[in-house]
Scaffold this motif. Structure first.
Motif, mmCIF file in Angstrom:
data_model
loop_
_atom_site.group_PDB
_atom_site.id
_atom_site.type_symbol
_atom_site.label_atom_id
_atom_site.label_comp_id
_atom_site.label_asym_id
_atom_site.label_seq_id
_atom_site.Cartn_x
_atom_site.Cartn_y
_atom_site.Cartn_z
ATOM 1 N N ALA A 68 0.699 -1.117 0.116
ATOM 2 C CA ALA A 68 0.026 -0.031 -0.057
ATOM 3 C C ALA A 68 0.849 1.273 -0.123
ATOM 4 C CB ALA A 68 -0.771 0.093 1.212
ATOM 5 N N VAL A 69 0.288 2.190 -0.761
ATOM 6 C CA VAL A 69 1.025 3.681 -0.739
ATOM 7 C C VAL A 69 0.039 4.738 0.008
ATOM 8 C CG1 VAL A 69 2.219 5.259 -2.093
ATOM 9 C CG2 VAL A 69 2.218 2.942 -2.510
ATOM 10 N N ILE A 70 0.726 5.491 0.964
ATOM 11 C CA ILE A 70 0.048 6.726 1.306
ATOM 12 C C ILE A 70 0.308 7.805 0.607
ATOM 13 C CG2 ILE A 70 -0.166 8.496 3.173
ATOM 14 C CD1 ILE A 70 0.750 6.190 5.210
ATOM 15 N N CYS A 71 -0.647 8.531 -0.365
ATOM 16 C CA CYS A 71 -0.391 9.339 -1.012
ATOM 17 C C CYS A 71 -0.786 10.774 -0.623
ATOM 18 C CB CYS A 71 -1.377 9.057 -2.412
ATOM 19 S SG CYS A 71 -0.917 7.518 -3.289
ATOM 20 N N ILE A 72 -0.232 11.917 -0.551
ATOM 21 C CA ILE A 72 -0.487 12.904 -0.184
ATOM 22 C C ILE A 72 -0.626 14.235 -1.339
ATOM 23 C CG2 ILE A 72 0.045 14.686 1.808
ATOM 24 C CD1 ILE A 72 2.029 12.850 2.815
ATOM 25 N N SER A 73 -1.759 14.901 -1.452
ATOM 26 C CA SER A 73 -2.241 15.678 -2.365
ATOM 27 C C SER A 73 -1.033 17.130 -2.420
ATOM 28 C CB SER A 73 -3.553 16.130 -2.397
ATOM 29 O OG SER A 73 -3.794 17.045 -1.439
ATOM 30 N N ARG A 74 -0.927 17.628 -3.323
ATOM 31 C CA ARG A 74 -0.328 18.852 -3.185
ATOM 32 C C ARG A 74 -1.080 20.065 -2.495
ATOM 33 N NH1 ARG A 74 3.068 20.939 -7.061
ATOM 34 N NH2 ARG A 74 2.833 18.944 -8.307
ATOM 35 N N GLU A 75 -0.602 20.831 -2.044
ATOM 36 C CA GLU A 75 -1.111 22.191 -1.261
ATOM 37 C C GLU A 75 -2.069 22.782 -2.173
ATOM 38 O OE1 GLU A 75 2.622 23.646 -3.207
ATOM 39 O OE2 GLU A 75 2.116 21.850 -2.091
ATOM 40 N N GLY A 76 -3.275 22.848 -1.428
ATOM 41 C CA GLY A 76 -4.496 23.474 -2.034
ATOM 42 C C GLY A 76 -5.120 22.636 -3.057
ATOM 43 N N ASP A 103 -3.696 19.570 3.394
ATOM 44 C CA ASP A 103 -4.421 20.466 4.167
ATOM 45 C C ASP A 103 -5.070 19.769 5.563
ATOM 46 O OD1 ASP A 103 -3.999 22.387 2.488
ATOM 47 O OD2 ASP A 103 -6.312 22.792 1.862
ATOM 48 N N ASP A 104 -5.213 18.387 5.419
ATOM 49 C CA ASP A 104 -5.557 17.633 6.395
ATOM 50 C C ASP A 104 -4.134 17.095 7.328
ATOM 51 O OD1 ASP A 104 -8.350 17.715 6.337
ATOM 52 O OD2 ASP A 104 -8.221 16.095 4.985
ATOM 53 N N VAL A 105 -3.084 16.928 6.792
ATOM 54 C CA VAL A 105 -1.739 16.446 7.283
ATOM 55 C C VAL A 105 -0.877 17.402 7.581
ATOM 56 C CG1 VAL A 105 -2.601 14.115 6.535
ATOM 57 C CG2 VAL A 105 -0.969 15.365 5.248
ATOM 58 N N SER A 106 -0.837 18.573 6.923
ATOM 59 C CA SER A 106 0.233 19.761 7.169
ATOM 60 C C SER A 106 -0.104 20.462 8.447
ATOM 61 C CB SER A 106 0.169 20.547 6.147
ATOM 62 O OG SER A 106 -0.948 21.387 5.906
ATOM 63 N N SER A 107 0.809 21.042 9.011
ATOM 64 C CA SER A 107 0.538 21.683 10.405
ATOM 65 C C SER A 107 1.501 23.069 10.575
ATOM 66 C CB SER A 107 0.673 20.608 11.438
ATOM 67 O OG SER A 107 0.787 21.404 12.920
#
Length: 274
Positions: A68-76, A103-107
């Motif tokens: 499995a791969v966790i995929c994180i979208s680009r900002e915005g 936006d959900d995983v950045s801080s």
């Protein structure tokens, strides 16, 4: 889905049609969820009580465990936007994907992004259809830096398509006023040593995607790759192709995605029996 992504890139973000395209992408995902290989909505819980929704696409008709791969979208960009683009690429590739929004995983405070991504990893670890020893991570834009930081902090990550630490490295150079283009050979040796010190913290295979819309410059990525080759560190560089159109230059995301997920599949399945 590919046609919708092309349309989204051709339409200006402030154009009213942009919202229509995004709505059609989300509607198509819902339709896809009715097919044999379903798209599931996943509730991700983290240790700091910050819950959020993600999309999970399992491998269809597979007996046993799948990488499995966790995929994180680009900002915005939303998770649905990234998923809509990736669906044609990941279907039939033999790997599951968990797609989350930047936006959900950045801080704004250090460490929380790692906590939130740990929640994503924990979600995969308890699924009965995921091989817990074969989990990768992939980040776009500024999320490539998040992917690097998480892969450094959690040794359970088996492969990472990320920035290889170059974004933080570039900011560090700027903050201390160092000049990267120097004629002093000893200065280049110092820079190479420091780059390697960062990349050695990543104990998994790494793919750095540079140029185009990515935060890493192609020149810096190529320097890092040369250093890693000499040090026998498993790092590769991918540079997306640019397509020239009447509306301007567009990154050929189709070939880029094929390259990235082909690399992830190879790294996550190379020691597994077919």
């Amino acid at each position: 889905m590919t046609a919708f992504e092309v349309a989204r890139r051709l339409v200006d973000e402030e154009d009213p049609q942009s919202g229509d395209v995004l709505a059609k992408i989300e509607a198509s995902i819902q339709t896809f969820g009715a097919l044999e290989q379903k798209v599931e909505q996943a509730q991700i819980a983290s240790s700091d009580q910050t819950d959020f929704l993600a999309y999970f696409v399992p491998v269809a008709n597979r007996n046993g465990l799948a990488p499995a791969v966790i995929c994180i979208s680009r900002e915005g960009e939303t998770a649905a936007t990234l998923l809509g683009r990736l669906l044609p690429t990941v279907v039939g590739r033999g790997i599951s994907v968990l797609v989350v929004s930047h936006d959900d995983v950045s801080s704004r405070w250090r460490g929380q992004s790692k906590i939130l991504l740990s929640g994503c990893l924990d979600y995969l670890l308890v699924r009965p259809d995921v091989d817990t020893t074969r989990i990768g991570i992939y980040g776009e834009g500024l999320s490539a830096s998040l992917a690097t930081d998480f892969a450094v902090s959690d040794r359970r990550v088996a492969a990472a398509s990320c920035d290889g630490g170059l974004w933080n490295w570039t900011r560090t150079l700027a903050s201390v006023g160092w000049m990267t283009r120097t004629a002093d050979r000893s200065g280049e040796d110092v820079l190479s040593s420091r780059r390697l010190r960062l990349i050695r913290q990543l104990r998994c295979p790494v793919l750095v995607v540079a140029g185009g819309r990515n935060i890493v410059s192609a020149a810096e990525a190529i320097k890092l790759q040369a250093d890693c080759t000499a040090a026998r560190i498993d790092l590769e560089v991918a540079i997306p192709r640019i397509v020239r159109t009447p509306a301007g230059e567009i990154e050929n995301f189709v070939t880029s995605d094929e390259s990235i997920f082909g690399w992830l599949r190879h790294k996550l399945t190379r020691n597994l029996a077919p």
